[in-house]
Design a protein around this motif. Structure first.
Motif, PDB file in Angstrom:
ATOM      1  N   THR A  50       0.822  -1.207   0.000  1.00 45.55           N
ATOM      2  CA  THR A  50       0.000   0.000   0.000  1.00 45.55           C
ATOM      3  C   THR A  50       0.858   1.260   0.000  1.00 45.55           C
ATOM      4  O   THR A  50       0.634   2.175  -0.802  1.00 45.55           O
ATOM      5  N   ALA A 166      -6.260   2.282   8.039  1.00 42.03           N
ATOM      6  CA  ALA A 166      -5.902   3.103   6.873  1.00 42.03           C
ATOM      7  C   ALA A 166      -4.482   3.605   7.056  1.00 42.03           C
ATOM      8  O   ALA A 166      -4.229   4.452   7.910  1.00 42.03           O
ATOM      9  N   CYS A 171      -5.614   4.761   0.565  1.00 45.39           N
ATOM     10  CA  CYS A 171      -6.675   3.931   1.185  1.00 45.39           C
ATOM     11  C   CYS A 171      -7.950   4.753   1.371  1.00 45.39           C
ATOM     12  O   CYS A 171      -9.039   4.343   0.964  1.00 45.39           O
ATOM     13  N   HIS A 175     -11.740   4.486  -0.568  1.00 43.38           N
ATOM     14  CA  HIS A 175     -12.958   4.121   0.151  1.00 43.38           C
ATOM     15  C   HIS A 175     -13.934   5.291   0.267  1.00 43.38           C
ATOM     16  O   HIS A 175     -15.135   5.115   0.104  1.00 43.38           O
TER      17      HIS A 175
END
Length: 201
Positions: A50, A166, A171, A175
């Motif tokens: 990520t 997160a 992220c 979302h």
């Protein structure tokens, strides 16, 4: 004890009094400890992908690439439709799911999944009572882990739920901005869901 798995992968466990000269241990690892070790690896891999791949290329460096038809540059990114979209990375949640599916296929004795009380993909919603209770617990108790037991079919399982936090702007942007997201107010550090690890007892 250290054991080589495949080519060049070494797993080391620290044995206590139960260690023998042969390098084996006389006792089994407690399910809580086993789940904690599995989660440590999953969390590290998920966070690295990520932060160091998706967020670095998409948010920090804002990498541009040439369009497939050569008509000009476009922003490099991650997409839930990465298989059909040119030059797109899988989303972190998709990478996680692909790994979980591979582990399930190997039938190594445990399974894991990424779930949420606010799933973008409905398949990631909790289904069992333990999953629902665990996700609610980690959402209401940041930094804590839920440990429980459940019986599915004829098998008794140890089930652990770890908070999924997160860790990067990518992220929360995904979302909060997704058309199917039931929640759009996530901030960095918020618990967005949970990693469920299930070990048969």
């Amino acid at each position: 004890a250290a054991k080589t798995l495949g080519a060049g992968i070494v797993v080391t466990t620290l044995a206590g009094r139960g260690q023998r000269d042969s390098g084996t241990t006389s006792g089994a690892i407690a399910p809580e400890k086993a789940a904690d070790m599995i989660h440590a690896v999953l969390e590290a891999d998920r966070t690295v992908y990520t932060r160091q791949v998706v967020n670095r290329l998409v948010k920090d460096q804002k990498i541009q690439m040439m369009k497939q038809d050569g008509s000009g540059p476009e922003a490099f990114g991650a997409s839930e439709h990465w298989k059909s979209e040119y030059g797109k990375l899988p989303l972190p949640a998709q990478m996680f799911r692909m790994g979980a599916e591979m582990v399930t296929e190997k039938n190594v004795g445990f399974v894991y999944s990424l779930q949420s009380l606010w799933p973008v993909e409905k398949q990631n919603a909790p289904k069992t009572d333990a999953e629902k209770e665990g996700l609610k617990f980690v959402a209401e108790n940041p930094g804590k882990v839920y440990y429980g037991q459940e019986t599915l079919g004829d098998v008794k399982y140890f089930t652990a739920v770890y908070p999924d936090v997160a860790v990067a702007p990518a992220c929360i942007d995904c979302h909060n901005g997704h058309k199917d997201s039931p929640r759009r107010d996530f901030k960095l550090g918020d618990v967005m869901g949970g990693v469920v690890i299930r070990i048969p007892m």
